[in-house]
Design an enzyme around this catalytic site. Structure first.
Site, PDB file in Angstrom:
ATOM      1  N   CYS A 126       8.106  -3.920  11.533  1.00  0.00           N
ATOM      2  CA  CYS A 126       7.929  -2.549  12.046  1.00  0.00           C
ATOM      3  C   CYS A 126       8.216  -2.437  13.547  1.00  0.00           C
ATOM      4  O   CYS A 126       8.372  -1.337  14.058  1.00  0.00           O
ATOM      5  CB  CYS A 126       6.525  -2.047  11.734  1.00  0.00           C
ATOM      6  SG  CYS A 126       6.207  -1.944   9.970  1.00  0.00           S
ATOM      7  N   HIS A 145       5.211   3.814  16.135  1.00  0.00           N
ATOM      8  CA  HIS A 145       5.557   3.471  14.758  1.00  0.00           C
ATOM      9  C   HIS A 145       4.601   4.215  13.830  1.00  0.00           C
ATOM     10  O   HIS A 145       3.384   4.218  14.055  1.00  0.00           O
ATOM     11  CB  HIS A 145       5.419   1.956  14.570  1.00  0.00           C
ATOM     12  CG  HIS A 145       5.384   1.540  13.140  1.00  0.00           C
ATOM     13  ND1 HIS A 145       6.354   1.917  12.235  1.00  0.00           N
ATOM     14  CD2 HIS A 145       4.478   0.795  12.445  1.00  0.00           C
ATOM     15  CE1 HIS A 145       6.049   1.415  11.050  1.00  0.00           C
ATOM     16  NE2 HIS A 145       4.919   0.739  11.152  1.00  0.00           N
ATOM     17  N   ASN A 190       5.601   5.325   5.966  1.00  0.00           N
ATOM     18  CA  ASN A 190       5.931   4.241   6.900  1.00  0.00           C
ATOM     19  C   ASN A 190       7.310   3.698   6.520  1.00  0.00           C
ATOM     20  O   ASN A 190       7.463   3.048   5.487  1.00  0.00           O
ATOM     21  CB  ASN A 190       4.855   3.153   6.785  1.00  0.00           C
ATOM     22  CG  ASN A 190       5.105   1.956   7.687  1.00  0.00           C
ATOM     23  OD1 ASN A 190       6.212   1.757   8.187  1.00  0.00           O
ATOM     24  ND2 ASN A 190       4.078   1.149   7.882  1.00  0.00           N
TER      25      ASN A 190
HETATM   26  O1  UT7 Z   1       3.456  -0.955   9.437  1.00  0.00           O
HETATM   27  C1  UT7 Z   1       2.933  -2.189   9.865  1.00  0.00           C
HETATM   28  C2  UT7 Z   1       1.530  -2.060  10.264  1.00  0.00           C
HETATM   29  N1  UT7 Z   1       0.758  -1.545   9.182  1.00  0.00           N
HETATM   30  C3  UT7 Z   1      -0.396  -0.952   9.455  1.00  0.00           C
HETATM   31  O2  UT7 Z   1      -0.735  -0.796  10.587  1.00  0.00           O
HETATM   32  C4  UT7 Z   1      -1.245  -0.546   8.283  1.00  0.00           C
HETATM   33  C5  UT7 Z   1      -2.684  -0.692   8.659  1.00  0.00           C
HETATM   34  N2  UT7 Z   1      -3.614  -0.495   7.549  1.00  0.00           N
HETATM   35  C6  UT7 Z   1      -3.799   0.702   6.943  1.00  0.00           C
HETATM   36  O3  UT7 Z   1      -3.129   1.665   7.223  1.00  0.00           O
HETATM   37  C7  UT7 Z   1      -4.941   0.797   5.977  1.00  0.00           C
HETATM   38  O4  UT7 Z   1      -5.694  -0.385   6.022  1.00  0.00           O
HETATM   39  C8  UT7 Z   1      -4.513   1.068   4.504  1.00  0.00           C
HETATM   40  C9  UT7 Z   1      -3.979   2.473   4.381  1.00  0.00           C
HETATM   41  C10 UT7 Z   1      -3.482   0.046   4.075  1.00  0.00           C
HETATM   42  C11 UT7 Z   1      -5.698   0.948   3.579  1.00  0.00           C
HETATM   43  O5  UT7 Z   1      -6.691   1.880   3.957  1.00  0.00           O
HETATM   44  P1  UT7 Z   1      -8.196   1.411   4.201  1.00  0.00           P
HETATM   45  O6  UT7 Z   1      -8.958   2.618   4.496  1.00  0.00           O
HETATM   46  O7  UT7 Z   1      -8.155   0.326   5.221  1.00  0.00           O
HETATM   47  O8  UT7 Z   1      -8.617   0.894   2.787  1.00  0.00           O
HETATM   48  P2  UT7 Z   1      -9.088  -0.562   2.340  1.00  0.00           P
HETATM   49  O9  UT7 Z   1      -7.921  -1.464   2.240  1.00  0.00           O
HETATM   50  O10 UT7 Z   1     -10.266  -0.981   3.176  1.00  0.00           O
HETATM   51  O11 UT7 Z   1      -9.587  -0.244   0.906  1.00  0.00           O
HETATM   52  C12 UT7 Z   1     -10.714   0.592   0.659  1.00  0.00           C
HETATM   53  C13 UT7 Z   1     -10.763   0.869  -0.806  1.00  0.00           C
HETATM   54  C14 UT7 Z   1     -10.602  -0.378  -1.664  1.00  0.00           C
HETATM   55  O12 UT7 Z   1     -11.401  -0.220  -2.820  1.00  0.00           O
HETATM   56  P3  UT7 Z   1     -12.805  -0.990  -2.927  1.00  0.00           P
HETATM   57  O13 UT7 Z   1     -12.477  -2.451  -2.825  1.00  0.00           O
HETATM   58  O14 UT7 Z   1     -13.614  -0.486  -1.773  1.00  0.00           O
HETATM   59  O15 UT7 Z   1     -13.307  -0.574  -4.250  1.00  0.00           O
HETATM   60  C15 UT7 Z   1      -9.156  -0.321  -2.061  1.00  0.00           C
HETATM   61  O16 UT7 Z   1      -8.905  -0.995  -3.273  1.00  0.00           O
HETATM   62  O17 UT7 Z   1      -9.670   1.741  -1.140  1.00  0.00           O
HETATM   63  C16 UT7 Z   1      -8.951   1.148  -2.214  1.00  0.00           C
HETATM   64  N3  UT7 Z   1      -7.567   1.580  -2.136  1.00  0.00           N
HETATM   65  C17 UT7 Z   1      -7.111   2.690  -2.701  1.00  0.00           C
HETATM   66  N4  UT7 Z   1      -7.745   3.618  -3.435  1.00  0.00           N
HETATM   67  C18 UT7 Z   1      -7.012   4.648  -3.906  1.00  0.00           C
HETATM   68  C19 UT7 Z   1      -6.540   0.985  -1.484  1.00  0.00           C
HETATM   69  N5  UT7 Z   1      -5.416   1.700  -1.638  1.00  0.00           N
HETATM   70  C20 UT7 Z   1      -5.746   2.762  -2.413  1.00  0.00           C
HETATM   71  C21 UT7 Z   1      -5.030   3.848  -2.920  1.00  0.00           C
HETATM   72  N6  UT7 Z   1      -5.697   4.764  -3.662  1.00  0.00           N
HETATM   73  N7  UT7 Z   1      -3.703   4.030  -2.712  1.00  0.00           N
END
Ligand code: UT7
Length: 343
Positions: free
Chosen positions: A112, A254, A284
């Site tokens: 990225c 980004h 993204n």
């Molecule tokens: O481009 C390069 C750099 N990339 C970034 O900077 C990305 C940085 N990270 C993020 O943007 C976020 O961490 C994500 C968008 C990837 C994920 O969001 P989050 O709020 O950090 O969610 P999480 O990974 O902590 O997951 C929370 C919950 C989990 O469920 P449990 O384990 O709490 O039951 C995930 O399984 O949300 C769940 N989850 C989803 N639920 C519905 C993860 N993705 C989804 C989804 N729909 N698409």
């Protein structure tokens, strides 16, 4: 320094096919509400079968060349982590498709952050008189490496490309690019990765596990690092440029997650209306993200001649980087496929 790279043309392109959150929800355990709330993304654009990264890069490059009013450059640099093939580089293919066969052409891989690294490389080659002009393209088709069953990555990534034409000019003129800040932390390599397919896995003699052939991201850990390094890198570029936070007319981060954009703006004290934000419409797009967001801001009339702009990226590596430029008096940049509205 008597010579600088100057922005002379800008273009951006996304494939016509739109995948909405509702379309994802029909095949994955996710909802439009979750994706919008957690990422700010409403839709992403995805290539059709038979399209490769070079095709997406060429579309953006053609628009950038048109914006610059030229069909010739001395150098083509493609930032991508989804090259057409692992060997050779994609840039010579792009140059050939553009009718630029014979010019210098190579890829830059910094995920990225790739566009900022490619811009720094091309600007350095212009400043040091190795070349007089360059086409810098950020292009990725992450849809080709995502796990179809992984809701957390499929919700975020889209395909697309952005491109700049640079020419040789003077450091103080409108459009001059400089003040680069580049950094990396390879101890975070596992946080954003495709484990299989490279020399590490092939050289191990072990067959690739199917799960390792896909892109993986440790989202929450990356989130924290992203806010920290994007903010730090912007400060680094401001210091090198002799600018203050108040001087930033538009910050172009980004487009990783709308919550990251908000956190970086808060951390730096940049008002939200001075932060480029088109993630809702394109997701993204990895190396395409920064020039796509800049082109979007330009098309929307958010830029004026001489306005101070800071580009900043963070991603796999880990890697980060920022660049400063002023907005040149170039014609309204071309932008492909009507990415201005949510369909
Ligand atoms: O481009 C390069 C750099 N990339 C970034 O900077 C990305 C940085 N990270 C993020 O943007 C976020 O961490 C994500 C968008 C990837 C994920 O969001 P989050 O709020 O950090 O969610 P999480 O990974 O902590 O997951 C929370 C919950 C989990 O469920 P449990 O384990 O709490 O039951 C995930 O399984 O949300 C769940 N989850 C989803 N639920 C519905 C993860 N993705 C989804 C989804 N729909 N698409």
């Amino acid at each position: 320094m008597t010579r600088a790279a100057v922005l002379n043309g800008l273009g951006a392109w996304v494939p016509p096919r739109v995948v909405t959150n509702d379309m994802l929800s029909a095949e994955l355990d996710t909802t439009d509400e979750w994706i919008r709330t957690r990422t700010g993304i409403a839709q992403r654009h995805v290539i059709e079968p038979g399209t490769a990264t070079s095709d997406v890069a060429v579309e953006a490059a053609r628009l950038a060349l048109k914006s610059a009013g030229t069909d010739r450059v001395d150098l083509v640099v493609v930032a991508t982590s989804t090259p057409d093939r692992s060997c050779p580089a994609t840039a010579p293919t792009v140059a050939d498709k553009l009718g630029l066969s014979g010019v210098g052409a190579f890829d830059v891989a910094a995920v990225c952050t790739g566009f900022v690294y490619a811009l720094a490389t091309a600007a350095g080659l212009i400043s040091s008189s190795v070349v007089d002009s360059a086409l810098v393209i950020g292009a990725d088709t992450f849809s080709t490496i995502l796990d179809p069953a992984d809701r957390s990555t499929r919700a975020i990534f889209g395909d697309g490309a952005g491109a700049m034409v640079l020419r040789a000019g003077r450091p103080g003129e409108a459009g001059a690019v400089g003040g680069f800040d580049l950094g990396s932390d390879g101890s975070g390599a596992d946080l954003i990765t495709v484990r299989a397919g490279g020399s590490e896995q092939r050289g191990s003699g072990a067959a690739a596990a199917a799960a390792d052939t896909y892109f993986r991201m440790a989202g929450p850990r990356v989130f924290v690092q992203a806010v920290r390094h994007l903010s730090g890198s912007v400060r680094g570029t401001l210091a090198k440029s002799g600018w203050s936070v108040e001087d930033i007319g538009l910050l172009v981060p980004h487009q990783a997650n709308a919550r990251i954009l908000g956190a970086v703006a808060d951390e730096l004290g940049v008002p939200a209306d001075r932060v480029a934000n088109n993630i809702g419409r394109v997701g993204n797009t990895v190396a395409g993200s920064i020039p796509l967001a800049l082109a979007d801001a330009a098309v929307r009339g958010r830029l004026t001649v001489g306005q101070r702009i800071v580009l900043t990226g963070f991603g796999g590596g880990l890697s980060w980087g920022s660049a400063a430029l002023t907005w040149p008096g170039i014609s309204t940049p071309a932008i492909g496929n009507d990415i201005l509205e949510i369909k």
